[in-house]
Design an enzyme around this catalytic site. Structure first.
Site, PDB file in Angstrom:
ATOM      1  CB  SER A  90      -0.846  -0.048   1.276  1.00  0.00           C
ATOM      2  OG  SER A  90      -1.408   1.202   1.525  1.00  0.00           O
ATOM      3  CE1 TYR A 111      -3.866  -2.667   5.600  1.00  0.00           C
ATOM      4  CE2 TYR A 111      -3.496  -0.340   5.147  1.00  0.00           C
ATOM      5  CZ  TYR A 111      -3.728  -1.624   4.705  1.00  0.00           C
ATOM      6  OH  TYR A 111      -3.800  -1.868   3.356  1.00  0.00           O
ATOM      7  CE  LYS A 117      -1.520  -4.672   3.579  1.00  0.00           C
ATOM      8  NZ  LYS A 117      -1.774  -5.874   2.824  1.00  0.00           N
TER       9      LYS A 117
HETATM   10  P1  NAD Z   1     -10.988  -6.977   1.316  1.00  0.00           P
HETATM   11  O1  NAD Z   1     -11.168  -6.970   2.791  1.00  0.00           O
HETATM   12  O2  NAD Z   1     -12.161  -6.691   0.458  1.00  0.00           O
HETATM   13  O3  NAD Z   1     -10.345  -8.365   0.847  1.00  0.00           O
HETATM   14  C1  NAD Z   1      -9.501  -9.134   1.681  1.00  0.00           C
HETATM   15  C2  NAD Z   1     -10.026 -10.567   1.634  1.00  0.00           C
HETATM   16  O4  NAD Z   1      -9.157 -11.395   2.436  1.00  0.00           O
HETATM   17  C3  NAD Z   1     -11.432 -10.706   2.203  1.00  0.00           C
HETATM   18  O5  NAD Z   1     -12.227 -11.446   1.298  1.00  0.00           O
HETATM   19  C4  NAD Z   1     -11.233 -11.469   3.534  1.00  0.00           C
HETATM   20  O6  NAD Z   1     -12.350 -12.299   3.822  1.00  0.00           O
HETATM   21  C5  NAD Z   1      -9.963 -12.249   3.244  1.00  0.00           C
HETATM   22  N1  NAD Z   1      -9.149 -12.557   4.430  1.00  0.00           N
HETATM   23  C6  NAD Z   1      -8.767 -11.705   5.435  1.00  0.00           C
HETATM   24  N2  NAD Z   1      -8.005 -12.358   6.326  1.00  0.00           N
HETATM   25  C7  NAD Z   1      -7.877 -13.641   5.886  1.00  0.00           C
HETATM   26  C8  NAD Z   1      -7.210 -14.801   6.384  1.00  0.00           C
HETATM   27  N3  NAD Z   1      -6.522 -14.755   7.528  1.00  0.00           N
HETATM   28  N4  NAD Z   1      -7.291 -15.952   5.675  1.00  0.00           N
HETATM   29  C9  NAD Z   1      -8.003 -16.004   4.502  1.00  0.00           C
HETATM   30  N5  NAD Z   1      -8.663 -14.941   3.999  1.00  0.00           N
HETATM   31  C10 NAD Z   1      -8.597 -13.767   4.682  1.00  0.00           C
HETATM   32  O7  NAD Z   1      -9.802  -5.940   0.979  1.00  0.00           O
HETATM   33  P2  NAD Z   1      -9.334  -5.338  -0.413  1.00  0.00           P
HETATM   34  O8  NAD Z   1      -9.706  -3.911  -0.467  1.00  0.00           O
HETATM   35  O9  NAD Z   1      -9.715  -6.248  -1.500  1.00  0.00           O
HETATM   36  O10 NAD Z   1      -7.752  -5.389  -0.201  1.00  0.00           O
HETATM   37  C11 NAD Z   1      -6.978  -6.499  -0.602  1.00  0.00           C
HETATM   38  C12 NAD Z   1      -5.539  -6.275  -0.162  1.00  0.00           C
HETATM   39  O11 NAD Z   1      -5.070  -5.047  -0.711  1.00  0.00           O
HETATM   40  C13 NAD Z   1      -5.368  -6.171   1.351  1.00  0.00           C
HETATM   41  O12 NAD Z   1      -4.180  -6.840   1.717  1.00  0.00           O
HETATM   42  C14 NAD Z   1      -5.256  -4.686   1.583  1.00  0.00           C
HETATM   43  O13 NAD Z   1      -4.497  -4.396   2.725  1.00  0.00           O
HETATM   44  C15 NAD Z   1      -4.531  -4.227   0.324  1.00  0.00           C
HETATM   45  N6  NAD Z   1      -4.783  -2.810   0.002  1.00  0.00           N
HETATM   46  C16 NAD Z   1      -6.071  -2.358  -0.096  1.00  0.00           C
HETATM   47  C17 NAD Z   1      -6.295  -0.997  -0.354  1.00  0.00           C
HETATM   48  C18 NAD Z   1      -7.699  -0.458  -0.440  1.00  0.00           C
HETATM   49  O14 NAD Z   1      -7.879   0.759  -0.311  1.00  0.00           O
HETATM   50  N7  NAD Z   1      -8.720  -1.280  -0.672  1.00  0.00           N
HETATM   51  C19 NAD Z   1      -5.212  -0.118  -0.525  1.00  0.00           C
HETATM   52  C20 NAD Z   1      -3.926  -0.627  -0.438  1.00  0.00           C
HETATM   53  C21 NAD Z   1      -3.719  -1.977  -0.174  1.00  0.00           C
HETATM   54  N1  UFG Z   2     -12.469  11.331   3.363  1.00  0.00           N
HETATM   55  C1  UFG Z   2     -13.495  12.176   3.726  1.00  0.00           C
HETATM   56  N2  UFG Z   2     -14.621  11.613   4.266  1.00  0.00           N
HETATM   57  C2  UFG Z   2     -14.769  10.272   4.448  1.00  0.00           C
HETATM   58  C3  UFG Z   2     -13.712   9.418   4.074  1.00  0.00           C
HETATM   59  C4  UFG Z   2     -12.567   9.979   3.540  1.00  0.00           C
HETATM   60  O1  UFG Z   2     -13.389  13.399   3.582  1.00  0.00           O
HETATM   61  O2  UFG Z   2     -15.815   9.840   4.964  1.00  0.00           O
HETATM   62  C5  UFG Z   2     -11.251  11.909   2.752  1.00  0.00           C
HETATM   63  C6  UFG Z   2      -9.992  11.649   3.551  1.00  0.00           C
HETATM   64  O3  UFG Z   2      -9.811  12.655   4.534  1.00  0.00           O
HETATM   65  C7  UFG Z   2      -8.924  11.678   2.442  1.00  0.00           C
HETATM   66  C8  UFG Z   2      -9.656  11.104   1.235  1.00  0.00           C
HETATM   67  O4  UFG Z   2     -11.046  11.284   1.503  1.00  0.00           O
HETATM   68  O5  UFG Z   2      -8.562  12.996   2.168  1.00  0.00           O
HETATM   69  C9  UFG Z   2      -9.375   9.626   0.984  1.00  0.00           C
HETATM   70  O6  UFG Z   2      -9.633   8.902   2.182  1.00  0.00           O
HETATM   71  P1  UFG Z   2      -9.761   7.300   2.181  1.00  0.00           P
HETATM   72  O7  UFG Z   2     -10.096   6.890   3.591  1.00  0.00           O
HETATM   73  O8  UFG Z   2     -10.672   6.846   1.109  1.00  0.00           O
HETATM   74  O9  UFG Z   2      -8.298   6.823   1.769  1.00  0.00           O
HETATM   75  P2  UFG Z   2      -6.881   7.057   2.456  1.00  0.00           P
HETATM   76  O10 UFG Z   2      -6.043   7.785   1.458  1.00  0.00           O
HETATM   77  O11 UFG Z   2      -7.007   7.641   3.794  1.00  0.00           O
HETATM   78  O12 UFG Z   2      -6.350   5.563   2.646  1.00  0.00           O
HETATM   79  C10 UFG Z   2      -6.598   4.523   1.691  1.00  0.00           C
HETATM   80  C11 UFG Z   2      -6.762   3.188   2.425  1.00  0.00           C
HETATM   81  C12 UFG Z   2      -5.464   2.740   3.029  1.00  0.00           C
HETATM   82  C13 UFG Z   2      -4.402   2.736   1.986  1.00  0.00           C
HETATM   83  C14 UFG Z   2      -4.287   4.082   1.307  1.00  0.00           C
HETATM   84  C15 UFG Z   2      -3.302   3.993   0.187  1.00  0.00           C
HETATM   85  O13 UFG Z   2      -7.739   3.294   3.437  1.00  0.00           O
HETATM   86  O14 UFG Z   2      -5.619   1.421   3.494  1.00  0.00           O
HETATM   87  O15 UFG Z   2      -5.550   4.461   0.777  1.00  0.00           O
HETATM   88  O16 UFG Z   2      -3.076   5.233  -0.368  1.00  0.00           O
HETATM   89  F1  UFG Z   2      -3.214   2.441   2.555  1.00  0.00           F
END
Ligand code: NAD
Ligand code: UFG
Length: 339
Positions: A124, A149, A153
């Site tokens: 991330s 978190y 990572k």
């Molecule tokens: P998500 O929660 O939708 O998907 C994660 C999946 O993993 C879920 O289906 C959950 O049931 C499964 N899971 C969790 N723990 C587990 C375990 N111990 N064993 C087996 N399955 C398990 O999340 P996502 O948004 O699809 O994110 C996927 C990956 O990308 C994550 O590692 C997250 O940290 C990373 N990531 C997400 C974002 C974002 O904003 N969505 C940003 C950066 C990185």
């Molecule tokens: N925001 C609002 N209102 C809300 C939610 C978010 O104003 O209800 C704003 C936040 O302050 C920020 C922007 O929208 O300025 C984006 O916020 P998000 O929570 O959607 O995303 P972040 O950038 O904070 O973080 C996300 C994921 C992290 C990941 C990161 C990677 O939550 O897990 O992106 O860039 F690591």
């Protein structure tokens, strides 16, 4: 090529599985359903015509993983499984380090036992902390994380690098995602967070569909053009394609491969709200609130390395993201839950 996808029923994993299947890659899914719904499997099948093999289980169970690896010869693993809510990680650090760090170590042990040494890890942009300069390149400093978190990572990234130092036969790919949004164009798959959404886009879509009253905009006094936070939003289908590119270009090559997956463009909260209103055809109510603790002002990616080495580039714009998010939410107001 047989690819095992951990967390393959989650938001990013499910979209990646669809793109993999459509690219002719045999896809095997592991998920413990802690943050996903088994209905996702039906949706993947509806879109692709293929139902991938699914093993329900936890990556922290080595016995479970051994059993999967003994049944199918896997060539590479894409590792999405983990917990991802920043705020929750502050309240539950043990659960976050256990799932994200310990879970990855158990997975790596099982992979090593079965002679499998190719992994693509979902990292991330959070590993960069509050960047000194934008755009962020892959060589920008990491580790100055601000919550468990993000630290989990970064710790996994370090574990993987130490593993490679001990055995150079591994292929380790770290994909650092920026802000994934959007949904599959069919309207059949999208983001379906449990409880109150933490992230901007699912909160906006739930307000627009009438599940919530209004959006809280966290701060309008940042040093950005309109005062609201700026992020690099990337369409989840572009992100999914980035994984296919990584599978093709680097997953068979030994060594460490690190890439930002973003668009290289910043969008503010108010710009995203305005684009979303265009897509859904009505204004989305909001209120300016104080800054959210731990938030940074702005963050976007340098995409040059991924373009050059993965031959991949995001092609979908903010209008595509808001249109597809809205289609998904309006056609599935309660997400994957059947009412
Ligand atoms: P998500 O929660 O939708 O998907 C994660 C999946 O993993 C879920 O289906 C959950 O049931 C499964 N899971 C969790 N723990 C587990 C375990 N111990 N064993 C087996 N399955 C398990 O999340 P996502 O948004 O699809 O994110 C996927 C990956 O990308 C994550 O590692 C997250 O940290 C990373 N990531 C997400 C974002 C974002 O904003 N969505 C940003 C950066 C990185
Ligand atoms: N925001 C609002 N209102 C809300 C939610 C978010 O104003 O209800 C704003 C936040 O302050 C920020 C922007 O929208 O300025 C984006 O916020 P998000 O929570 O959607 O995303 P972040 O950038 O904070 O973080 C996300 C994921 C992290 C990941 C990161 C990677 O939550 O897990 O992106 O860039 F690591």
């Amino acid at each position: 090529m047989n690819v095992l996808v951990t967390g393959g029923l989650g938001y990013i994993g499910s979209h990646t599985c669809v793109q993999m299947i459509e690219a002719g890659i045999t896809t095997v899914i592991i998920d413990n359903l802690s943050n996903s719904n088994p209905e996702v499997l039906n949706r993947i099948e509806s879109i692709t015509g293929i139902r991938p093999r699914f093993f329900e289980g936890d990556i922290r169970s080595e016995r479970f993983l051994d059993s999967v690896f003994s049944q199918i010869r896997i060539h590479s693993v894409i590792h999405f499984a983990g917990l991802k809510a920043v705020g929750e990680s502050v309240a539950k650090p043990i659960e976050y380090y256990d799932n994200n760090v310990n879970g990855t170590l158990v997975l790596l042990r099982a992979m090593r036992k079965s002679g499998l040494k190719s992994i693509i890890f979902s990292s991330s942009a959070t590993v960069y902390g509050d960047p000194e300069t934008v755009p962020i390149t892959e060589s920008s400093p990491t580790g100055n994380t601000t919550n468990p978190y993000g630290t989990s990572k970064w710790m996994v990234e370090r574990c993987l690098q130490d593993l490679l130092a001990s055995d150079p036969a591994w292929s380790i790919t770290l994909l650092r995602y920026f802000n994934p949004v959007g949904a599959h164009t069919s309207g059949l798959m999208g983001e379906d967070p449990k409880g109150i959404p933490n992230n901007l886009m699912p909160f906006i879509t739930q307000v627009a569909v009438g599940r919530r009253e209004k959006l809280s905009v966290f701060g309008d006094d940042y040093p950005t053009p309109d005062g609201t936070g700026v992020r690099d939003y990337i369409h989840v289908m572009d992100l999914a394609d980035g994984h296919i590119a990584a599978l093709r270009e680097v997953s068979k090559r030994e060594g460490l491969h690190v890439f930002n997956l973003g668009t290289g463009k910043g969008t503010s909260v108010l710009e995203m709200l305005s684009a979303f209103s265009e897509s859904c055809g009505h204004p989305v109510p909001y209120q300016i609130c104080p800054r959210r603790p731990g938030d940074i002002a702005e963050c976007w990616a340098s995409t040059a390395k991924a373009e050059k080495e993965l031959n991949w580039k995001a092609t979908r714009n903010v209008a595509d993201m808001t249109r597809d998010s809205w289609r998904w939410q309006s056609e599935n107001p309660d997400g994957y839950e059947k009412k």
